[in-house]
Design a protein around this motif. Structure first.
Motif, PDB file in Angstrom:
ATOM      1  N   ALA A  90     -27.577 -21.583 -84.958  1.00  0.00           N
ATOM      2  CA  ALA A  90     -26.923 -22.490 -84.013  1.00  0.00           C
ATOM      3  C   ALA A  90     -27.777 -23.739 -83.804  1.00  0.00           C
ATOM      4  N   ILE A  92     -28.406 -25.239 -81.082  1.00  0.00           N
ATOM      5  CA  ILE A  92     -29.057 -25.213 -79.775  1.00  0.00           C
ATOM      6  C   ILE A  92     -29.652 -23.831 -79.552  1.00  0.00           C
ATOM      7  N   ARG A  94     -31.328 -21.185 -76.412  1.00  0.00           N
ATOM      8  CA  ARG A  94     -31.648 -20.894 -75.022  1.00  0.00           C
ATOM      9  C   ARG A  94     -33.152 -20.645 -74.905  1.00  0.00           C
ATOM     10  N   SER A 121     -23.980 -16.363 -68.900  1.00  0.00           N
ATOM     11  CA  SER A 121     -24.743 -16.605 -70.125  1.00  0.00           C
ATOM     12  C   SER A 121     -25.685 -15.439 -70.428  1.00  0.00           C
ATOM     13  N   VAL A 142     -15.279 -20.538 -78.441  1.00  0.00           N
ATOM     14  CA  VAL A 142     -16.101 -21.752 -78.431  1.00  0.00           C
ATOM     15  C   VAL A 142     -16.995 -21.773 -77.197  1.00  0.00           C
ATOM     16  N   CYS A 143     -16.413 -21.487 -76.039  1.00  0.00           N
ATOM     17  CA  CYS A 143     -17.206 -21.479 -74.806  1.00  0.00           C
ATOM     18  C   CYS A 143     -18.282 -20.400 -74.853  1.00  0.00           C
ATOM     19  N   VAL A 146     -21.215 -21.540 -77.176  1.00  0.00           N
ATOM     20  CA  VAL A 146     -22.076 -22.550 -76.552  1.00  0.00           C
ATOM     21  C   VAL A 146     -22.912 -21.927 -75.445  1.00  0.00           C
ATOM     22  N   SER A 147     -22.302 -21.085 -74.626  1.00  0.00           N
ATOM     23  CA  SER A 147     -23.033 -20.445 -73.535  1.00  0.00           C
ATOM     24  C   SER A 147     -24.103 -19.498 -74.058  1.00  0.00           C
ATOM     25  N   HIS A 149     -25.794 -19.536 -76.877  1.00  0.00           N
ATOM     26  CA  HIS A 149     -26.946 -20.159 -77.532  1.00  0.00           C
ATOM     27  C   HIS A 149     -27.636 -21.221 -76.680  1.00  0.00           C
ATOM     28  N   SER A 150     -26.939 -21.779 -75.697  1.00  0.00           N
ATOM     29  CA  SER A 150     -27.571 -22.785 -74.842  1.00  0.00           C
ATOM     30  C   SER A 150     -28.210 -22.173 -73.602  1.00  0.00           C
ATOM     31  N   ILE A 154     -20.643 -20.986 -68.643  1.00  0.00           N
ATOM     32  CA  ILE A 154     -19.460 -21.829 -68.817  1.00  0.00           C
ATOM     33  C   ILE A 154     -18.234 -21.058 -68.342  1.00  0.00           C
TER      34      ILE A 154
END
Length: 206
Positions: A90, A92, A94, A121, A142-143, A146-147, A149-150, A154
């Motif tokens: 990914a 990004i 965490r 998350s 998608v959400c 992102v959540s 890996h960041s 979300i």
């Protein structure tokens, strides 16, 4: 102060939506004040805004998406499913500092971010590690990616069901939230929540 720079006696930030005609300097200036919630509205239905109660370390953000067909009819790309893994490549990543900062953010209004009350998350990390997180649909996946890996929680809201006015504020002792199809509820006292005209409709935990 309100999001448009006018005095707001309610102590609530009235954040105006950012439209496609905003210039880059204007948009950057509007994002400089915190908390700021930029909304990129669906221009076919008109603009709307979200009020945000004062919270010194909350930095909310939002966007809207329109899909060409019902989500159940849309194929889910394999590359998206592949990203629902802890070791996925990914863009990004965490980190522990962010995890602790998110917990501090949730504590400000009195929520206890532990057990079932931990950030979504963190739940995703555990669910993926235990092999129980499955692909759901393109929007949710998608959400979740992102959540996961960041490290940012979300929430996803169906704007065909939610109705303005929208406001981010702490949940009250009387409020609860049904968070799954079986009807299980969680208490919302002190939890950051997005409310629509009917009550709480999203939060960073469930």
């Amino acid at each position: 102060m309100s999001g448009n720079g006018q005095q707001n006696p309610t102590g609530v930030n009235q954040v105006q939506p950012c439209g496609p005609t905003d210039s880059v300097p204007e948009l950057q200036g509007r994002l400089a004040s915190a908390p700021v919630l930029p909304i990129f509205p669906d221009m076919t239905t008109g603009e709307f805004s979200i009020q945000v109660d004062h919270h010194p370390i909350l930095r909310p953000a939002a966007f809207t998406s329109r899909f060409p067909r019902p989500l159940g009819e849309l194929p889910i790309p394999l590359w998206l499913v592949d990203l629902l893994e802890l070791d996925a490549d990914a863009p990004i990543n965490r980190d522990e500092a962010l995890r602790l900062a998110v917990r501090d953010m949730l504590r400000y209004w009195g929520h206890k971010p532990a057990g079932r009350g931990k950030p979504a998350s963190e739940y995703l990390v555990r669910a993926v590690g235990e092999g129980v997180l499955e692909s759901i649909n393109a929007a949710v996946d998608v959400c979740n990616v992102v959540s996961l890996h960041s490290g940012f929680p979300i929430a996803l809201v169906d704007l065909d069901l939610a109705r303005p006015p929208f406001r981010v504020r702490p949940g009250t002792p009387e409020e609860s939230y049904v968070f799954n199809a079986s009807g299980q509820e969680m208490a919302l006292k002190g939890l950051i929540c997005l409310h629509d005209s009917a009550g709480p409709c999203a939060n960073p935990v469930k």
